[in-house]
Motif scaffolding. Structure first.
Motif, mmCIF file in Angstrom:
data_model
loop_
_atom_site.group_PDB
_atom_site.id
_atom_site.type_symbol
_atom_site.label_atom_id
_atom_site.label_comp_id
_atom_site.label_asym_id
_atom_site.label_seq_id
_atom_site.Cartn_x
_atom_site.Cartn_y
_atom_site.Cartn_z
ATOM 1 N N ASN A 98 0.723 -1.182 0.054
ATOM 2 C CA ASN A 98 0.019 0.017 0.220
ATOM 3 C C ASN A 98 1.031 1.309 0.040
ATOM 4 O OD1 ASN A 98 -2.636 -1.149 -0.161
ATOM 5 N ND2 ASN A 98 -2.632 -1.756 1.811
ATOM 6 N N CYS A 104 -2.503 0.802 -5.855
ATOM 7 C CA CYS A 104 -3.851 1.104 -5.501
ATOM 8 C C CYS A 104 -4.610 1.900 -6.708
ATOM 9 C CB CYS A 104 -4.127 1.891 -4.286
ATOM 10 S SG CYS A 104 -3.825 0.843 -2.733
ATOM 11 N N ARG A 116 -8.241 -2.308 -1.747
ATOM 12 C CA ARG A 116 -7.234 -1.822 -1.427
ATOM 13 C C ARG A 116 -7.245 -0.279 -0.650
ATOM 14 N NH1 ARG A 116 -4.245 -6.611 -0.334
ATOM 15 N NH2 ARG A 116 -4.060 -7.741 -2.395
ATOM 16 N N LYS A 120 -6.446 0.699 3.107
ATOM 17 C CA LYS A 120 -5.475 1.402 3.122
ATOM 18 C C LYS A 120 -5.140 2.032 4.433
ATOM 19 C CE LYS A 120 -2.315 4.638 0.750
ATOM 20 N NZ LYS A 120 -2.325 5.657 -0.252
#
Length: 299
Positions: A98, A104, A116, A120
């Protein structure tokens, strides 16, 4: 970790990174409610084989159940195979992915991209964990031969068929207890325990990640007395090692080591991993990722 887990400099080590250190060390298949696991798994397998026909990623000529399961695992279908890698930097990427903004923002699958992005913040604000495994020592400790079997070989697939697509005949199932490993006459009952395996390196993802697996028995029966027990806790590899240690401390040799990655270190570590050449396209080497990574440099 090497001093703790290895008897010889040439011993094999595998690595696995998990973004949240409180997660169980168990396969995705066992993280659900535990109901109709075998039936749902068989159905997912049948659908994956049918719907992926002609996909460009299948150029390698898949022949065995083990190869199909490894593909399923690498393309987001929950399986009884748990991913490990020979490369510590690859395992760190999965902890830190991430921090790699492009994952993402550019991921081809909108569901993955949205998931995601939503998670996050929560995932970034927790400590993570890097596991180090000696697969040969683990196999020996759990009653198997220390050799790591290749389940893509037909004779091995026949011998270890309980680690592949499950039977729907409950007469083929073995009952599990609330704690693993299961002992029989003072000896560990190998059939019910996880086993480190390899498969054919047909997928570009598996090749790029130098991926291998720890496989878990799918032909397991959960007694009514254990209806409230979560399989992801029963089959947690860390708890399995602890159970062996508790029963035999004098002769115990650890096969698994846990390294906590503190939250405060993760951003700097992500910079280091990126500078070492690890990126989305390196981990997922499909053309759309390679193209999007190049495009992002000029965006």
């Amino acid at each position: 970790a090497k001093k703790l887990l290895c008897d010889d400099e040439k011993d094999t080590l595998w690595f696995r990174g998990q973004a949240v250190c409180s997660w169980n060390l168990s396969p995705a298949l066992f993280r659900g409610k535990g109901e109709n696991i075998q039936k749902n798994y068989v159905q997912a397998y049948e659908l994956f084989r049918a719907d992926s026909y002609g996909a460009v990623e299948l150029f390698g000529g898949i022949q065995t159940e083990a190869d199909w399961i490894s593909y399923m695992q690498h393309y987001f279908v929950p399986t009884n195979f748990m991913d490990w890698t020979e490369q510590p930097l690859t395992s760190l990427y999965f902890i830190l992915e991430n921090y790699f903004k492009d994952f993402c923002r550019f991921h081809k699958d909108p569901i993955i991209r949205e998931c995601r992005s939503e998670n996050k913040k929560n995932r970034l604000e927790q400590d993570s964990v890097l596991y180090v495994l000696n697969p040969e020592r683990m196999n020996e400790a759990l009653g198997h031969t220390s050799v790591i079997p290749n389940l893509s070989i037909p004779e091995n697939a026949k011998k270890y068929n309980h680690y592949l697509i499950p039977s729907l005949d409950k007469n083929d199932y073995d009952s599990i207890g609330e704690e693993m490993p299961v002992y029989n006459g003072g000896k560990i009952k190998d059939k019910l325990n996880p086993i480190a395996i390899i498969t054919s390196q047909l997928s570009n993802r598996i090749k790029a990640q130098r991926g291998h697996f720890v496989a878990f028995n799918t032909n397991v029966f959960v007694p009514d007395s254990m209806s409230k027990v979560k399989l992801q806790e029963v089959f947690d590899l860390e708890k399995i090692q602890q159970s062996i240690y508790d029963k035999n401390q004098e002769e115990f040799k650890p096969f698994l080591h846990k390294i906590i990655i503190p939250l405060k270190c993760k951003e700097d570590l992500s910079v280091f991993v990126g500078e070492m050449g690890i990126s989305l396209a390196r981990i997922y080497p499909e053309l759309h990722n390679i193209g999007e990574e190049i495009a992002s440099k000029f965006n």
